[in-house]
Enzyme design. Structure first.
Site, PDB file in Angstrom:
ATOM      1  N   HIS A  65       0.832  -5.223  -0.356  1.00  0.00           N
ATOM      2  CA  HIS A  65      -0.551  -5.706  -0.376  1.00  0.00           C
ATOM      3  C   HIS A  65      -1.413  -4.837  -1.287  1.00  0.00           C
ATOM      4  CE1 HIS A  65      -4.664  -6.063   1.592  1.00  0.00           C
ATOM      5  NE2 HIS A  65      -4.430  -7.248   1.080  1.00  0.00           N
ATOM      6  N   GLU A  68      -1.016  -6.080  -4.703  1.00  0.00           N
ATOM      7  CA  GLU A  68      -1.756  -7.319  -4.945  1.00  0.00           C
ATOM      8  C   GLU A  68      -3.152  -7.014  -5.465  1.00  0.00           C
ATOM      9  OE1 GLU A  68      -4.375 -10.293  -2.429  1.00  0.00           O
ATOM     10  OE2 GLU A  68      -2.396 -10.000  -1.512  1.00  0.00           O
TER      11      GLU A  68
END
Length: 432
Positions: A65, A68
């Site tokens: 994450h 990302e």
């Protein structure tokens, strides 16, 4: 029509309602799948990496994450502002998503701006610098994101429920990591995760809309040649994820997370179906009957007849080797026990008594309409290609999907509901 996707399959996979699906494997192992939709003036393109939160090493939790966010913060040739301005300047959209088994960076632009989108997304995925200063800034942003989710009791109950039914397994970990893990993440840990997974053999590019497959493959190849990756070395696509064969325990019983809120959030459920399970079409129809609309059993019984909750529904999440299902409601704390009783009764009823013909017809109509209407969006078709390549290894066109739904019987729904009802039962409650 259903087509199995072999590792080196080339050419046309299928045609559906005037569109054409094609797949090409570039010499480096990068896969490109497209759906040409005549008459569309827009294109949605996604860059998929088959890495999610379940794939993180012990010291790298939250790194997927984190990446990302960081891939939008700059490359060797572009700043974060350059990336944002490239899409803003043409009225396009760009974003990303992290799941438990994959990550996707995507953009929606006019067909004429597709080369720009390819150029920018390729640069981000291949040449992100993971700048230490930017990482510290984004660390604060992610902590704010996690805090925002923790302040939403609905988010909390879903997150804690997944932990409860996937107890101790990597799939049960939160996608975004915990605040402690984000605070502890180092630039070296995140960069090592980037280097491990962001490679030509792991990259799948899918696009749908007003495009030409051969032209897109050429644009992608040129962008890759100009990137930081060495695509002169021949490669083959990475094999698809296999089930790990580990039996995942379920924490049975009730787990209560205390929060000072006015309304309690309740989920009752257990182990569900894996993503490739042949019963998935029957499962979709079961949810349509049980809790998929205002005419569903949960909505009618819990809200309309008894006034126990404002929001109630049922759901499933599916992964390569596991899945879970749940029945959800938000209600006053004084009504929690009654809501749980009604949920349990409705689950047992659909698992033991055939649904009516009227319910079956309505559920099929609901899913048929939702499927077809959803596929009118280029983003939905782009995502369908990504799932076909990474998850199931087969492409199923809309006509085949509708045929599979139509073939489901009331007995099939009872059978799959009985499978779910027989699994260990877990209850998660968030509230005072």
């Amino acid at each position: 029509m259903r087509v199995t996707i072999e590792p080196q399959t080339e050419g046309v996979l299928n045609s559906d309602a005037g569109s054409t699906v094609r797949r090409t494997v570039l010499p480096s192992g990068v896969r490109v799948l497209t759906e040409e939709m005549p008459g569309q003036r827009s294109v949605t393109i996604g860059y998929w990496i088959a890495v999610g939160s379940r794939d993180e090493a012990e010291h790298q939790h939250g790194s997927t994450h984190f990446l990302e966010h960081l891939l939008f913060k700059g490359t060797k040739t572009r700043s974060a502002l350059d990336i944002a301005a490239a899409f803003d300047g043409v009225g396009g959209e760009s974003n990303a998503l992290t799941g438990k088994e994959h990550t996707c960076y995507y953009a929606r632009v006019l067909d004429a701006d597709l080369p720009m989108a390819v150029d920018v997304l390729t640069d981000m995925v291949t040449s992100a610098v993971i700048d230490p200063a930017e990482m510290e800034t984004e660390r604060g942003v992610i902590l704010e994101e996690l805090a925002m989710a923790e302040d939403d009791p609905t988010d909390v109950v879903h997150e804690r429920f997944s932990e409860q039914v996937l107890d101790g397994h990597a799939l049960g970990r939160p996608i975004g990591g915990t605040p402690e893990e984000i605070q502890a993440a180092t630039r070296e840990d995140v960069y090592d995760h980037f280097q491990r997974w962001y490679r030509p053999e792991e990259l799948v590019i899918t696009a749908a809309g007003g495009l030409d497959h051969e032209a897109l493959c050429q644009i992608v190849a040129q962008a890759l040649e100009a990137s930081s990756w060495d695509v002169t070395v021949p490669g083959e696509p990475a094999p698809r994820r296999l089930a790990d064969g580990v039996e995942i325990p379920v924490q049975e019983g009730t787990r209560h997370i205390r929060k000072a809120v006015e309304q309690s959030q309740v989920i009752l459920g257990g182990r569900g179906l894996a993503a490739s399970d042949e019963d998935r079409f029957a499962l979709s129809l079961m949810h349509a009957v049980l809790g998929g609309s205002m005419s569903s059993r949960l909505f009618q019984e819990i809200r309309e007849r008894r006034g126990l909750a404002y929001s109630t529904y049922s759901f499933s999440s599916a992964f390569t080797d596991a899945g879970y299902f749940g029945l959800y409601a938000g209600c006053l704390p004084s009504k929690v026990e009654k809501v749980i009783d009604v949920m349990s009764a409705e689950l047992e009823r659909i698992a033991s008594e055939p649904v009516t013909q009227e319910e079956l017809t309505r559920a099929k109509g609901q899913l048929r309409g939702g499927t077809v209407l959803g596929m009118e969006e280029t983003s939905s078709r782009m995502s369908r290609l990504g799932r076909a390549e990474l998850v199931r290894g087969e492409f199923v066109d809309i006509s085949e999907t509708l045929g599979q739904l139509d073939a489901v019987t009331a007995a099939d729904i009872t059978r799959v509901a009985a499978r779910l009802a027989a699994s260990p039962r877990a209850i998660t409650v968030v509230g005072p």
